[in-house]
Design an enzyme around this catalytic site. Structure first.
Site, short mmCIF file in Angstrom:
data_model
loop_
_atom_site.label_atom_id
_atom_site.label_comp_id
_atom_site.label_asym_id
_atom_site.label_seq_id
_atom_site.Cartn_x
_atom_site.Cartn_y
_atom_site.Cartn_z
N TRP A 1 0.86 -9.76 3.40
CA TRP A 1 0.17 -9.10 2.29
C TRP A 1 0.87 -9.73 0.75
O TRP A 1 0.34 -10.22 -0.13
CB TRP A 1 0.34 -7.74 2.16
CG TRP A 1 -0.83 -6.80 2.76
CD1 TRP A 1 -1.94 -6.27 2.12
CD2 TRP A 1 -1.03 -6.85 4.17
NE1 TRP A 1 -2.55 -5.42 3.20
CE2 TRP A 1 -2.16 -5.82 4.30
CE3 TRP A 1 -0.60 -7.61 5.38
CZ2 TRP A 1 -2.70 -5.53 5.60
CZ3 TRP A 1 -1.22 -7.23 6.61
CH2 TRP A 1 -2.22 -6.35 6.52
N GLU B 1 -10.06 -5.69 9.39
CA GLU B 1 -9.57 -4.44 9.06
C GLU B 1 -10.90 -3.35 8.82
O GLU B 1 -11.58 -4.04 8.14
CB GLU B 1 -8.73 -4.67 7.50
CG GLU B 1 -8.13 -3.36 7.23
CD GLU B 1 -7.24 -3.15 5.93
OE1 GLU B 1 -6.58 -4.16 5.59
OE2 GLU B 1 -7.48 -2.33 5.18
N ASN C 1 -4.00 -11.43 2.62
CA ASN C 1 -4.68 -10.23 2.81
C ASN C 1 -5.47 -10.11 1.55
O ASN C 1 -4.81 -9.57 0.53
CB ASN C 1 -3.99 -9.08 3.32
CG ASN C 1 -4.91 -7.88 3.50
OD1 ASN C 1 -5.61 -7.87 4.61
ND2 ASN C 1 -4.76 -6.81 2.59
N GLU C 2 -6.70 -10.22 1.68
CA GLU C 2 -7.62 -9.68 0.56
C GLU C 2 -7.68 -10.46 -0.64
O GLU C 2 -7.78 -10.02 -1.74
CB GLU C 2 -7.75 -8.20 0.57
CG GLU C 2 -8.34 -7.36 1.81
CD GLU C 2 -8.37 -5.82 1.41
OE1 GLU C 2 -7.50 -5.25 0.43
OE2 GLU C 2 -8.94 -5.27 2.29
N THR D 1 0.84 -1.05 0.06
CA THR D 1 -0.26 0.07 -0.05
C THR D 1 0.74 1.35 0.05
O THR D 1 0.82 2.04 -0.85
CB THR D 1 -0.92 0.17 1.05
OG1 THR D 1 -1.82 -1.02 1.05
CG2 THR D 1 -1.70 1.64 1.05
C1 147 Z 1 -7.14 -2.28 2.07
C2 147 Z 1 -5.60 -3.13 2.41
O1 147 Z 1 -5.84 -4.25 3.24
C3 147 Z 1 -4.89 -2.15 3.14
O2 147 Z 1 -3.55 -2.50 3.20
C4 147 Z 1 -4.63 -0.77 2.55
O3 147 Z 1 -4.31 -0.68 1.39
C5 147 Z 1 -6.06 -0.21 2.63
C6 147 Z 1 -6.24 1.22 2.16
O4 147 Z 1 -7.64 1.87 2.15
O5 147 Z 1 -6.90 -0.83 1.91
O6 147 Z 1 -7.73 -2.67 0.91
C7 147 Z 1 -8.84 -2.67 0.66
C8 147 Z 1 -9.15 -2.67 -0.89
C9 147 Z 1 -10.55 -2.63 -1.30
C10 147 Z 1 -11.41 -2.16 -0.29
C11 147 Z 1 -11.25 -2.08 0.84
C12 147 Z 1 -9.88 -2.26 1.42
N1 147 Z 1 -12.85 -1.82 -0.77
O7 147 Z 1 -13.03 -1.79 -2.01
O8 147 Z 1 -13.69 -1.88 -0.08
#
Ligand code: 147
Length: 640
Positions: A121, A246, A162-163, A79
């Protein structure tokens, strides 16, 4: 759904009944990582570094973080920076890498009850031949847990990726791998991407057994005011604790309403019992994305300046008055004021001694006062209630986390008038306090600035570097040079989390204007090195780094390039000089004076350009790709 604002001031009748027990509370805290967001904290001078750590972790001082997630670094940008790996290449494990183990130690030294969560991540490219969902990744996670243990950090929870969804077989193998390595008490969080894993539990009891917690992100919306929150019926009935593993991503001041709404409404709407804000702190320079996002920010290690955010006090409103292991109280002990979410919300919890209780109220977005009429029953204390309040609409720090007059119940009953747009915590616990350390005024990093890297142990990140992709560590200098140099030590493309880019690190103060950056370079493999100057605003992903670059290839080809924060290159000058060759030392300089740019190789000016698109910014260095090139004798000197 947004409800209509109430016409008249509401009165809410509340029974805090210790006999009507809901889920077990796991804590409210934050995430270090998902980027390089903690990077500059370790470089802060004392006493400010300890003050910041106290604001984050020390009980009865500030946020009093209860759940702390640490990134398992993977040498790739996650990020707003790239966290270094504890195993850049297979089998070479460095348990002293980076700053996450240090941060975990600092947190636990202040509060041994903090629960530690780990999550990757990204990962080095050697893992699984590029396949994250591999046994290599399980072994990599176990190696990290062993490193943490060596630092006295007994990790409580670990996630998958992560995600990036989940591979159910891998999660089951992770459980086996953890058990076999002596980590049977480490619970697995699935899957930091959605609630979908719960839909598989019926048909896959082994998966259900493998996972300890279900964690999803942004359960009350992303970059919203977090009016309402959601989960699924399968998650709710899974028997697993549900976490907002998160949430946040909001400015440390402006994010206070969604912060407190998420932790209150997350329980009311979705039975969520654990919360981690992204990120813990913005310890990054202000040119990077999310530079004021977190509980506080600290992007000026050379001055010691920091800012304590309102978000931090929202966390304190929970964490100074509860402990993980407390129980939520249901029925009318928790709900929406007047039954209307537009009036705000309140959530009650009780301690395992069945005597103390805490209720957190939020009247976010309201404009009228409200009345609460509370009765206490079910064995809970009918003694004095301590009251703390934050005016979320105020920009005066003296209005945040302020002790109010005690309330003395009569026969277990009390009333209170709630002001609009506030957080109130009412609690029978005591000892709370508001930390009073104050930040010094900020200032820039003075020039000349230099670093010959000889003052560090091996495998350290030098002061004031912010790795953006790959990893830059101190190593013994190559090619017969004595002493310690800087080296890019991620030798291949990582398993990325966000997009790929070349490996680079930024150094120093984004407010630097007219200067010459000088650096010795030693190419270890064929390719191109890049010296950066006036590195200015970065957009996501990290290849959108505004900067001037001097690129020099081992063949002698050179160019002065303006790189934009939309990832476009404009070549301002280019040419070819004598080959530099491999494993030999050369000096590069990139100088700025107003719009005049000068590129020098080995004391000879190779090219100049005139461009004033960027008037200020950091220095930096990188490679085009992932060569393990070395660097030495950084200096940044002022020009007129
Ligand atoms: C999150 C990540 O997990 C964090 O590392 C950081 O990048 C954060 C910044 O806002 O975002 O990732 C996401 C990606 C997409 C969404 C939410 C968080 N979304 O679209 O809801």
């Amino acid at each position: 759904a947004v409800s209509a604002a109430p016409a008249a001031a509401a009165t809410t009748t509340i029974n805090v009944n210790g006999g009507i027990v809901g889920r077990t509370f796991d804590g409210v805290g934050a995430i270090s990582g998902g980027g390089g967001n903690s990077r500059l904290l370790v470089d802060y001078p004392e006493p400010q570094r300890s003050q910041i750590l106290d604001y984050l972790f020390k009980p009865n001082y500030g946020a009093a973080v209860q759940l702390l997630k640490l990134e398992i670094g993977g040498d790739a940008n996650s990020t707003d920076g790239s966290e270094p790996s504890h195993e850049h290449v297979r089998g070479d494990i460095n348990c002293n890498v980076g700053y996450e183990f240090w941060l975990g130690e600092q947190a636990l030294a202040r509060n041994p009850n903090i629960r530690i969560v780990a999550l990757p991540w990204a990962a080095p490219g050697w893992i699984g031949g590029g396949n994250f969902w591999s046994q290599d990744m399980i072994d990599y996670d176990v190696a990290w847990l062993n490193c943490a243990k060596g630092h006295g950090i007994n990790v409580n929870y670990i996630g998958g990726w992560n995600e990036r969804g989940h591979d159910s077989g891998w999660y089951k193998n992770l459980r086996t791998g953890l058990n076999n390595a002596g980590f049977s008490s480490v619970q697995i969080v699935g899957d930091d991407s959605g609630w979908g894993m719960a839909d598989e539990f019926g048909a896959d009891p082994a998966l259900k057994n493998a996972v300890g917690v279900l964690g999803n992100h942004y359960v009350c919306g992303y970059l919203s005011q977090a009016d309402s929150c959601s989960t699924t019926s399968n998650a709710r009935s899974s028997g697993k604790p549900l976490w907002a593993s998160e949430f946040g991503s909001q400015d440390d001041m402006a994010g206070v309403v969604p912060y407190i709404r998420t932790v209150n409404r997350g329980y009311l709407d979705a039975e969520i019992s654990g919360y981690m804000n992204w990120p813990l702190i913005a310890a990054i320079t202000p040119n990077l994305p999310y530079s004021t996002v977190g509980l506080m920010d600290a992007g000026s290690p050379w001055s010691g300046a920091y800012r304590v955010g309102k978000n931090l006090w929202a966390n304190a409103h929970y964490a100074q008055f509860t402990q993980p292991g407390w129980k939520y109280l249901n029925s009318s002990a928790s709900g929406y004021l007047g039954g209307n979410r537009a009036n705000g919300s309140y959530v009650s919890l009780k301690s395992p001694n069945n005597t103390d209780y805490t209720t957190v109220y939020e009247t976010s977005g309201t404009t009228a006062t409200q009345t609460i009429n509370v009765t206490v029953s079910g064995g809970l204390s009918t003694g004095t209630v301590h009251v703390w309040a934050t005016d979320m609409g105020s920009s005066n720090p003296n209005d945040w986390f302020v002790r109010q007059a005690d309330v003395n119940p009569s026969g277990g009953a009390y009333s209170l008038t709630l002001q609009p747009n506030r957080i109130y915590t009412l609690s029978t616990t005591s000892g709370q306090a508001k930390g009073n350390a104050a930040s010094p005024a900020g200032n820039g990093l003075a020039l000349p600035y230099s670093d010959n890297f000889d003052g560090y142990a091996q495998r350290k990140q030098p002061k004031y570097t912010e790795d953006m992709q790959g990893s830059f560590e101190t190593r013994a200098c190559a090619a017969g040079r004595s002493g310690t140099c800087l080296q890019q030590v991620a030798p291949q493309r990582p398993i990325n989390w966000q997009d790929d880019s070349d490996a680079f690190t930024l150094i120093g103060d984004p407010s630097w204007t007219n200067y010459t950056v000088s650096l010795d370079v030693n190419m270890q493999q064929a390719g191109t090195v890049t010296l950066l100057g006036r590195a200015n605003v970065q957009n996501r992903p990290q290849n959108r780094q505004a900067a001037y670059q001097l690129r020099v290839s081992d063949t002698g080809a050179w160019s002065i390039v303006r790189h934009s924060n939309t990832n476009t290159d404009t070549t301002l000058a280019s040419g070819t000089r004598a080959a530099l060759g491999l494993n030999t030392w050369h000096n590069l300089k990139l100088g700025f004076s107003g719009g005049q740019i000068t590129a020098t190789v080995d004391a000879t000016v190779v090219g100049t350009a005139n461009d004033f698109t960027y008037g200020s910014g950091q220095a930096g260095v990188g490679v085009v790709g992932y060569q393990t090139d070395q660097f030495d004798n950084l200096s940044v000197t002022a020009n007129s």
